[in-house]
Write an enzyme that holds these catalytic residues in place. Sequence first.
Site, PDB file in Angstrom:
ATOM      1  N   ASN A   1      -2.061  -0.017   6.779  1.00 26.18           N
ATOM      2  CA  ASN A   1      -1.529  -1.273   7.326  1.00 26.18           C
ATOM      3  C   ASN A   1      -0.615  -1.993   6.333  1.00 26.18           C
ATOM      4  OD1 ASN A   1      -3.475  -2.109   5.549  1.00 26.18           O
ATOM      5  ND2 ASN A   1      -4.795  -3.092   7.069  1.00 26.18           N
TER       6      ASN A   1
ATOM      7  N   TYR B   1     -12.034  -1.929  -4.220  1.00 29.91           N
ATOM      8  CA  TYR B   1     -12.627  -2.156  -2.891  1.00 29.91           C
ATOM      9  C   TYR B   1     -14.158  -2.078  -2.933  1.00 29.91           C
ATOM     10  CZ  TYR B   1      -8.263  -2.227  -0.159  1.00 29.91           C
ATOM     11  OH  TYR B   1      -7.054  -2.579   0.408  1.00 29.91           O
TER      12      TYR B   1
ATOM     13  N   LYS C   1       0.836  -1.204   0.000  1.00 34.36           N
ATOM     14  CA  LYS C   1       0.000   0.000   0.000  1.00 34.36           C
ATOM     15  C   LYS C   1       0.874   1.259   0.000  1.00 34.36           C
ATOM     16  CE  LYS C   1      -3.897  -2.310   2.263  1.00 34.36           C
ATOM     17  NZ  LYS C   1      -4.970  -2.193   3.285  1.00 34.36           N
TER      18      LYS C   1
ATOM     19  N   GLU D   1      -9.550 -10.009  -7.991  1.00 37.58           N
ATOM     20  CA  GLU D   1      -8.484  -9.020  -7.786  1.00 37.58           C
ATOM     21  C   GLU D   1      -7.334  -9.206  -8.779  1.00 37.58           C
ATOM     22  OE1 GLU D   1      -9.303  -8.142  -3.053  1.00 37.58           O
ATOM     23  OE2 GLU D   1      -7.469  -9.170  -3.627  1.00 37.58           O
TER      24      GLU D   1
ATOM     25  N   HIS E   1      -1.853  -5.537   1.440  1.00 36.91           N
ATOM     26  CA  HIS E   1      -3.153  -6.159   1.159  1.00 36.91           C
ATOM     27  C   HIS E   1      -2.943  -7.585   0.681  1.00 36.91           C
ATOM     28  CE1 HIS E   1      -7.129  -6.866  -0.606  1.00 36.91           C
ATOM     29  NE2 HIS E   1      -6.465  -7.432  -1.594  1.00 36.91           N
TER      30      HIS E   1
HETATM   31  P1  GDP Z   1      -8.217  -6.952   5.237  1.00 35.01           P
HETATM   32  O1  GDP Z   1      -8.781  -8.100   4.432  1.00 35.01           O
HETATM   33  O2  GDP Z   1      -7.449  -7.403   6.451  1.00 35.01           O
HETATM   34  O3  GDP Z   1      -7.400  -5.987   4.395  1.00 35.01           O
HETATM   35  O4  GDP Z   1      -9.444  -6.133   5.846  1.00 35.01           O
HETATM   36  P2  GDP Z   1     -10.841  -5.644   5.214  1.00 35.01           P
HETATM   37  O5  GDP Z   1     -11.140  -6.336   3.932  1.00 35.01           O
HETATM   38  O6  GDP Z   1     -11.847  -5.717   6.312  1.00 35.01           O
HETATM   39  O7  GDP Z   1     -10.598  -4.081   4.936  1.00 35.01           O
HETATM   40  C1  GDP Z   1      -9.905  -3.646   3.787  1.00 35.01           C
HETATM   41  C2  GDP Z   1      -9.006  -2.501   4.169  1.00 35.01           C
HETATM   42  O8  GDP Z   1      -9.803  -1.413   4.610  1.00 35.01           O
HETATM   43  C3  GDP Z   1      -8.067  -2.776   5.351  1.00 35.01           C
HETATM   44  O9  GDP Z   1      -6.886  -3.454   5.001  1.00 35.01           O
HETATM   45  C4  GDP Z   1      -7.782  -1.375   5.837  1.00 35.01           C
HETATM   46  O10 GDP Z   1      -6.809  -0.710   5.024  1.00 35.01           O
HETATM   47  C5  GDP Z   1      -9.125  -0.698   5.634  1.00 35.01           C
HETATM   48  N1  GDP Z   1      -9.977  -0.767   6.846  1.00 35.01           N
HETATM   49  C6  GDP Z   1     -10.586  -1.856   7.378  1.00 35.01           C
HETATM   50  N2  GDP Z   1     -11.295  -1.548   8.477  1.00 35.01           N
HETATM   51  C7  GDP Z   1     -11.135  -0.211   8.636  1.00 35.01           C
HETATM   52  C8  GDP Z   1     -11.639   0.741   9.591  1.00 35.01           C
HETATM   53  O11 GDP Z   1     -12.366   0.391  10.520  1.00 35.01           O
HETATM   54  N3  GDP Z   1     -11.241   2.042   9.427  1.00 35.01           N
HETATM   55  C9  GDP Z   1     -10.438   2.441   8.400  1.00 35.01           C
HETATM   56  N4  GDP Z   1     -10.096   3.747   8.308  1.00 35.01           N
HETATM   57  N5  GDP Z   1      -9.947   1.587   7.477  1.00 35.01           N
HETATM   58  C10 GDP Z   1     -10.287   0.281   7.599  1.00 35.01           C
END
Ligand code: GDP
Length: 138
Positions: free
Chosen positions: A112, A49, A9, A126, A115
């Site tokens: 973080n 996304y 990222k 993807e 991805h």
């Molecule tokens: P992943 O599969 O671990 O990447 O998690 P998700 O699919 O739930 O979320 C996709 C991405 O959205 C995450 O990697 C974070 O960059 C972002 N994200 C997820 N949850 C949150 C949140 O509660 N707040 C914010 N600001 N970003 C989030």
Amino acid sequence: MERTLSIIKPDGVERGLIGEVIKRFEDNGLKVIAMKMVKMSKEEAEGFYHVHRGKAFFESLTTFMSSGPTVVMVLEGDNAIQRARDLMGATNPQEAAEGTLRRQFGSNIESNTVHGSDGPDTATFEIDYFSNDLEISR
Ligand code: GDP
């Protein structure tokens, strides 16, 4: 053999972590079979996304993901999807296990660093989103 899509990222690229992330994957049985640097437009980040559209963090996430260059890669290996996710750790770096990429390098739940696809159907979507057949070494 399984394939997954991983992205370093914008925070990871900005902080000079491209090599560290790729090395972690390669050292753990994942082979990079395609890779490119991509600066996503806001619309491209929204398309990537799309499953999160409507969530509170969608606007912030897609702004972040289009804020700078990313490194997009296809990883291949046994159980590649789960293996990559294990190496990444939990979404929130503070909750990620010791030694995982997100624990080590992630700044917060959004920035973080890395991805990884979360399942076979997502991986297919993807990989297709960013790839054409000519780019994947066989
Ligand atoms: P992943 O599969 O671990 O990447 O998690 P998700 O699919 O739930 O979320 C996709 C991405 O959205 C995450 O990697 C974070 O960059 C972002 N994200 C997820 N949850 C949150 C949140 O509660 N707040 C914010 N600001 N970003 C989030």
